[in-house]
Design an enzyme around this catalytic site. Structure first.
Site, short mmCIF file in Angstrom:
data_model
loop_
_atom_site.label_atom_id
_atom_site.label_comp_id
_atom_site.label_asym_id
_atom_site.label_seq_id
_atom_site.Cartn_x
_atom_site.Cartn_y
_atom_site.Cartn_z
N ARG A 52 20.29 -12.17 -36.31
CA ARG A 52 19.92 -11.69 -37.65
C ARG A 52 20.90 -12.23 -38.70
O ARG A 52 20.49 -12.60 -39.79
CB ARG A 52 19.88 -10.15 -37.68
CG ARG A 52 19.33 -9.63 -39.01
CD ARG A 52 19.07 -8.14 -38.99
NE ARG A 52 20.29 -7.37 -38.88
CZ ARG A 52 20.33 -6.04 -38.77
NH1 ARG A 52 19.21 -5.35 -38.77
NH2 ARG A 52 21.47 -5.41 -38.67
N LYS A 151 20.19 -9.41 -44.95
CA LYS A 151 21.28 -8.43 -44.99
C LYS A 151 22.42 -9.06 -45.79
O LYS A 151 23.37 -9.61 -45.24
CB LYS A 151 21.70 -8.05 -43.56
CG LYS A 151 22.50 -6.76 -43.51
CD LYS A 151 22.56 -6.23 -42.10
CE LYS A 151 23.55 -5.10 -41.92
NZ LYS A 151 23.29 -3.89 -42.71
N GLU A 184 12.37 2.37 -46.69
CA GLU A 184 13.43 2.73 -45.74
C GLU A 184 14.44 3.60 -46.48
O GLU A 184 14.18 4.03 -47.60
CB GLU A 184 14.10 1.46 -45.20
CG GLU A 184 14.71 0.58 -46.28
CD GLU A 184 15.43 -0.65 -45.74
OE1 GLU A 184 15.79 -0.67 -44.56
OE2 GLU A 184 15.64 -1.58 -46.53
N1 PMP Z 1 18.21 -0.58 -43.51
C1 PMP Z 1 19.30 -0.92 -44.22
C2 PMP Z 1 19.17 -1.11 -45.69
C3 PMP Z 1 20.53 -1.10 -43.57
O1 PMP Z 1 21.62 -1.44 -44.26
C4 PMP Z 1 20.60 -0.91 -42.17
C5 PMP Z 1 21.89 -1.14 -41.44
N2 PMP Z 1 22.88 -0.22 -41.76
C6 PMP Z 1 19.44 -0.52 -41.49
C7 PMP Z 1 18.25 -0.41 -42.19
C8 PMP Z 1 19.45 -0.29 -40.00
O2 PMP Z 1 19.64 -1.50 -39.32
P1 PMP Z 1 20.33 -1.57 -37.89
O3 PMP Z 1 19.56 -0.70 -36.99
O4 PMP Z 1 20.24 -3.00 -37.52
O5 PMP Z 1 21.73 -1.11 -38.07
#
Ligand code: PMP
Length: 292
Positions: A52, A151, A184
């Site tokens: 990622r 990200k 989200e």
């Molecule tokens: N959405 C956002 C905006 C995030 O920053 C994160 C990670 N902290 C997630 C979802 C969750 O992603 P992951 O399960 O890969 O940590």
């Protein structure tokens, strides 16, 4: 002395790890990052996080100064140097030093930093009783402006929503996309259970495709829980039977109150409970060993 940090090919004590004030990561949020976790001497889903990170970097034409394999080894090495077994790992790649203009072309060397720390775990009470969240008035970045799938170091969109959450006395906020559908939370993905079906918004709703989200989808398949990716509104959240959030730090955290509405019967639901149990089992047995 604090911990060791990896900074551009060197290991330095964290107090001595310095980057330039001309770094475009600092000046413009121009860069990408990952948050990864190690459980009992194993790094959970390390390759997925690395992939990622490389995808985020490609999306912004940012060169990562190590190969995926080299990065994997460096992450393990920092953990070993700090004698950590249970840890939170932050990998940051910034555009590097340039001038005061925006132009990334004028930043010849991207900077790669690996920071490790102890994990700050949410109180167990949240997992047993569930979290209260609100909906933020701040919409998630639009796909056509800054795709939330990247990200990036540009987290101000999420921080604006987080400010609203903390001002209202809760720790997370639901963010809608600019069409009004649920996207989200500020640092977590969101799932609901309605009529026995587990539902989460698809990537095109404007979300970060969480690694924990992918694990939950895998676990749901294994447990024969019906699953669907689809867009939905707040109405579906308010009237859902169960709701939970997923993220590397939070793992799977139940939500029992949204904007003052009680979700389901106000207790942690059975689907959420199964998934929490299975997730914990998986983190105990899977992962890339740090000390082999
Ligand atoms: N959405 C956002 C905006 C995030 O920053 C994160 C990670 N902290 C997630 C979802 C969750 O992603 P992951 O399960 O890969 O940590």
């Amino acid at each position: 002395m604090g911990r060791w940090v990896y900074l551009n090919g060197e290991y330095v004590p964290q107090e001595e790890a310095k980057i330039s004030i001309f770094d475009h990561g600092f000046l413009y949020g121009d860069g990408v990052f990952e948050g990864i976790r190690a459980y009992k001497g194993r790094v959970f889903r390390l390759d997925e996080h690395i992939q990622r990170l490389f995808r985020s970097a490609r999306a912004i034409s940012l060169k990562i100064p190590l190969s995926p394999h080299e990065l994997r080894e460096k992450i393990k090495e920092v953990l070993r140097k700090n004698e950590l077994k249970d840890a939170y790992i932050r990998v940051v790649v910034s555009r590097g030093e340039g001038d005061l203009g925006l132009d990334p072309e004028k930043c010849p060397y991207s900077q790669l930093i690996i920071i490790t720390d102890k994990i700050s775990i949410y109180p167990e009470k949240f997992y047993e009783e569930g979290l209260e969240v609100i909906t933020s008035s701040v919409r998630r970045n639009s796909l056509s402006a800054l795709d939330p799938g990247i990200k990036s170091l540009n987290y101000l969109n999420n921080i604006l929503a987080k400010l609203e959450a903390t001002a209202k006395g809760v720790s997370e906020a639901i963010m809608l996309n600019n069409h009004g559908y649920v996207a989200e939370c500020t640092g977590d993905n969101l799932f609901i259970v309605e009529g026995g079906v587990l539902v989460t918004p698809p990537a095109w709703a404007g979300i970060l495709k969480g690694i924990t989200r992918d694990v939950v989808i895998e676990l749901a398949r294994e447990e024969n829980i019906n699953f669907e990716e689809k867009v939905f509104t707040l109405f579906s959240v308010y009237t859902s039977d169960e709701c939970f959030l997923t993220g590397t730090a939070a793992e799977i955290i139940p939500v029992t109150r949204v904007d003052g509405r009680v979700i389901g019967d106000g207790r942690v639901g059975s689907v959420t409970k199964i998934l929490i149990k299975k997730f914990r089992e998986l983190t105990e047995k899977e992962g890339v060993p740090i000390y082999e």
